[in-house]
Enzyme design. Structure first.
Site, PDB file in Angstrom:
ATOM      1  N   ASP A 110       0.641  -1.092  -0.203  1.00 23.28           N
ATOM      2  CA  ASP A 110      -0.040   0.059   0.158  1.00 23.28           C
ATOM      3  C   ASP A 110       0.814   1.302  -0.169  1.00 23.28           C
ATOM      4  OD1 ASP A 110      -1.932   1.690   0.237  1.00 23.28           O
ATOM      5  OD2 ASP A 110      -2.772   0.934   2.103  1.00 23.28           O
ATOM      6  N   THR A 120      -6.734 -14.975   8.174  1.00 28.00           N
ATOM      7  CA  THR A 120      -5.828 -13.802   8.229  1.00 28.00           C
ATOM      8  C   THR A 120      -6.289 -12.698   7.597  1.00 28.00           C
ATOM      9  OG1 THR A 120      -4.182 -15.432   7.672  1.00 28.00           O
ATOM     10  CG2 THR A 120      -3.606 -13.286   7.414  1.00 28.00           C
ATOM     11  N   LYS A 121      -7.324 -12.615   6.531  1.00 28.42           N
ATOM     12  CA  LYS A 121      -8.086 -11.121   6.181  1.00 28.42           C
ATOM     13  C   LYS A 121      -9.465 -11.884   5.826  1.00 28.42           C
ATOM     14  CE  LYS A 121      -7.543  -8.074   2.278  1.00 28.42           C
ATOM     15  NZ  LYS A 121      -6.972  -7.947   0.838  1.00 28.42           N
ATOM     16  N   ASP A 142      -6.298   0.998  -2.847  1.00 31.39           N
ATOM     17  CA  ASP A 142      -5.023   1.889  -2.583  1.00 31.39           C
ATOM     18  C   ASP A 142      -4.677   2.790  -3.775  1.00 31.39           C
ATOM     19  OD1 ASP A 142      -4.777   0.244  -0.217  1.00 31.39           O
ATOM     20  OD2 ASP A 142      -3.221  -1.169  -1.113  1.00 31.39           O
ATOM     21  N   MET A 188     -15.108 -51.038   3.084  1.00 32.02           N
ATOM     22  CA  MET A 188     -16.205 -50.083   3.224  1.00 32.02           C
ATOM     23  C   MET A 188     -15.906 -49.158   4.215  1.00 32.02           C
ATOM     24  SD  MET A 188     -17.617 -51.080   0.266  1.00 32.02           S
ATOM     25  CE  MET A 188     -16.685 -52.092  -0.621  1.00 32.02           C
ATOM     26  N   CYS A 225     -21.061 -48.017 -10.009  1.00 28.88           N
ATOM     27  CA  CYS A 225     -20.504 -47.674  -9.096  1.00 28.88           C
ATOM     28  C   CYS A 225     -19.371 -48.724  -8.815  1.00 28.88           C
ATOM     29  CB  CYS A 225     -21.529 -47.736  -7.662  1.00 28.88           C
ATOM     30  SG  CYS A 225     -22.753 -46.330  -7.856  1.00 28.88           S
ATOM     31  N   GLY A 232      -5.182 -18.828   2.246  1.00 29.11           N
ATOM     32  CA  GLY A 232      -5.335 -20.185   2.492  1.00 29.11           C
ATOM     33  C   GLY A 232      -4.452 -21.119   2.011  1.00 29.11           C
TER      34      GLY A 232
HETATM   35  N1  3NM Z   1      -4.783 -10.896   0.734  1.00 30.44           N
HETATM   36  P1  3NM Z   1      -3.036 -16.714   4.638  1.00 30.44           P
HETATM   37  S1  3NM Z   1      -5.925 -13.016   1.354  1.00 30.44           S
HETATM   38  C1  3NM Z   1      -3.009 -10.608   2.634  1.00 30.44           C
HETATM   39  O1  3NM Z   1      -7.431 -12.059  -1.164  1.00 30.44           O
HETATM   40  C2  3NM Z   1      -4.076 -11.273   1.961  1.00 30.44           C
HETATM   41  O2  3NM Z   1      -6.111 -10.391  -1.779  1.00 30.44           O
HETATM   42  C3  3NM Z   1      -5.776 -11.611   0.252  1.00 30.44           C
HETATM   43  O3  3NM Z   1      -3.198 -15.103   4.351  1.00 30.44           O
HETATM   44  C4  3NM Z   1      -6.555 -11.417  -0.983  1.00 30.44           C
HETATM   45  O4  3NM Z   1      -1.800 -17.064   3.816  1.00 30.44           O
HETATM   46  C5  3NM Z   1      -4.952 -12.444   2.354  1.00 30.44           C
HETATM   47  O5  3NM Z   1      -2.805 -16.997   5.956  1.00 30.44           O
HETATM   48  C6  3NM Z   1      -4.273 -13.290   3.636  1.00 30.44           C
HETATM   49  O6  3NM Z   1      -4.406 -17.261   4.275  1.00 30.44           O
HETATM   50  C7  3NM Z   1      -3.747 -14.508   3.049  1.00 30.44           C
HETATM   51 MG    MG Z   2      -4.423  -2.654   0.396  1.00 28.78          MG
END
Ligand code: 3NM
Ligand code: MG
Length: 534
Positions: free
Chosen positions: A74, A140-141, A93, A298, A460, A177
């Site tokens: 940013d 995280t986000k 940004d 199974m 199956c 993720g």
């Molecule tokens: N940006 P982790 S997801 C900083 O989607 C960030 O733009 C994202 O964190 C986007 O690796 C994210 O712990 C966090 O899942 C990713």
């Molecule tokens: Mg940003």
């Protein structure tokens, strides 16, 4: 400079209590550098400007020591103050072209995008790379705009591939993720194999936050990730795809001899066929597995899968009776088999019939790699849609039984090979003529008997049969699968011809007998084989 940047393991930092804890960010980043991250982005949404600059300067020293670029999230002003290698800007940004004017052509500028439209704009404004997300939901986000999954990323990659040389040259990483349990599969699924002289655009790297910053041992975590990023997943094909071939007599003969060898391997290895299957076919599937020489289990409880996945067998995920609990069990088992490299057959029974099944199918395709997906025409069409293809026909599947074909053989072969190419696996569409492809080699098989359509579970238990063949003959999974189909369908032909078989009821025990006794004799049925598909 940008063309030399290694984006393969991209660390994004986080200074929050939840992820960094009470540790010093610079220490954690240094450990990650020791472990082998290839580029670092300092991302701190809350600190004051003075602190940002002070920390960024310390980070820059460390990164320089390891010859790794440092970008600032940013804050173009902070990047300028520090003199680091560039910035990463989000949609809210500063715009990429404005940042470019301030920073100059030598600096790296990346942008977050989550749609084709955003990718288009970022490329036009001169981004060096795109951070494409959000791949998977992440703690995280939490305010991410959209979870786009593997398919969302693929759509953006295909767009970049086709929208001119500037977009084709723009580098890409995916974010959200990504961790050690999924990184190899994610990269694998975002690398379509080369086709002819064309090399489809592939992801250049993965960006991670918590998998490194939140790890107890960031050095160990990054070196593990780096090793995973640079090696093939356990399920990847050992042989490179060869190009679509007109099959000659020699090739057919070699397929026959492979089929016999694969059948013999099923008998000698007696591989585990782990079935997570529906209530209707459990008993029949176990009997078919025994008859062809495999060892059935199974086991629908996902917690057992890690142990079972280490026994050299294969898994069948049969979505015949899908429930929320069942779906969780499938996911655990899929993760276990993907981790061990044990093959997985996905049988998306009735996949197009209800929204629950369509949703379950796209969830499974998003979280796992399937060595082989098998289904009737309607099921494979649902797979195509879940894999991101747009099909003209919008008809929904009515039941789980297969109706009349909507397509010509050529169209079915085309569809199957396209899905296989995209999923990098094997796709089998069953029918009067079965069509199977690994995206490069495609076969049509005319064997079988109408009685197979008159008993329950024939589709199956073909899945069960294929799982044993994939486990026993992993060196060429496509030919192993063809061998499994031939074994199964030629046995059906012999059973139907028997004098004591008068209809579907008497067919079933005769079929099991023929599966058992004709097992080693695939080449005997050669004269009845279908023609190859061009
Ligand atoms: N940006 P982790 S997801 C900083 O989607 C960030 O733009 C994202 O964190 C986007 O690796 C994210 O712990 C966090 O899942 C990713
Ligand atoms: Mg940003």
């Amino acid at each position: 400079m940008n063309s030399q940047v290694d984006y393969s393991l991209y660390l994004v930092t986080d200074s929050t209590e939840a992820i960094l804890g009470s540790r010093d960010l610079v220490d954690v980043v240094e450990q990650a550098l020791q472990g082998g991250v290839t580029i670092v982005q300092y991302r701190d949404k809350t600190s004051d400007t003075g602190d940002l600059i002070a920390t960024a300067k310390r980070l820059h020293k460390k990164c320089q020591k390891y010859n790794v670029p440092l970008l600032i999230n940013d804050r173009v002003d902070v990047a300028l103050a520090v003199g680091c290698e560039g910035v990463h800007v989000g949609q809210d940004d500063m715009k990429v072209d404005e940042a470019r004017r301030l920073l100059g052509d030598d600096k790296i500028i990346g942008a977050t995008v989550s749609s084709i439209e955003e990718a288009k704009v970022a490329v036009e404004r001169g981004a060096d790379y795109l951070g494409i997300g959000t791949l998977y939901a992440t703690q995280t986000k939490k305010n991410t705009k959209e979870i786009i999954g593997i398919n969302g990323i693929r759509k953006i990659l295909s767009y970049l591939d086709e929208a001119g040389s500037k977009s084709k040259d723009t580098k890409t990483v995916c974010i959200g993720g990504v961790n050690a349990s999924n990184v190899q599969r994610v990269i694998y699924q975002l690398h379509a194999p080369r086709s002819g002289s064309l090399k489809p655009k592939a992801i250049d790297g993965v960006a991670v936050v918590s998998a490194i910053v939140g790890a107890r041992d960031p050095k160990q975590a990054s070196s593990h990730l780096r090793q995973l990023v640079r090696s093939s997943p356990p399920f990847s094909r050992s042989n490179d795809p060869v190009f679509w071939l007109e099959k000659s007599e020699d090739e057919i003969n070699s397929l026959v001899s492979t089929a016999d060898k694969a059948t013999a391997a099923v008998h000698s290895k007696s591989p585990l066929s782990h079935n997570m299957t529906n209530l209707v076919v459990q008993n029949f599937a176990a009997n078919v597995a025994l008859a062809i020489g495999a060892s059935p289990i199974m086991a629908n409880y996902g917690k057992e899968a890690p142990d079972l996945s280490r026994l050299g067998g294969a898994l069948v995920v049969n979505m015949g009776t899908v429930t929320p609990e069942g779906l969780l069990n499938y996911k655990k088992a899929i993760a276990a088999y993907n981790a061990s490299g044990g093959p997985i057959v996905l049988d998306p029974v009735g996949a197009g019939a209800t929204s629950v099944r369509r949703d379950a199918l796209s969830q499974l395709l998003g979280i796992g790699y399937f060595d082989l997906i098998k289904g009737n025409e309607r099921e494979i069409m649902a797979v195509a849609r879940a894999s991101g293809f747009t099909l003209d026909d919008s008809s929904q599947q009515r039941g789980v039984d297969s109706g009349d074909s909507l397509f010509s053989l050529e169209q079915r072969a085309y569809l199957v090979s396209k899905i296989a190419l995209r999923e990098r696996n094997i796709v089998l569409m069953t029918g009067a003529t079965d069509v199977i492809s690994d995206g490069v080699r495609t076969y049509a098989i005319n064997n079988g008997h109408a009685y197979l359509g008159k008993i329950t579970g024939s589709g199956c238990t073909l899945g069960t049969t294929l799982s044993a063949y994939l486990a026993a003959w992993p060196q060429d999974k496509l030919h192993a699968a063809v061998a499994g189909i031939l074994h199964y369908e030629i046995a059906a032909e012999y059973a139907a011809k028997r004098d004591d078989v008068r209809g579907p009821g008497t067919f079933v025990p005769a079929f099991i007998d023929e599966l058992f006794t004709r097992g080693g004799l695939v080449s005997e049925g050669k004269e009845t084989w279908g023609k190859d598909v061009k």
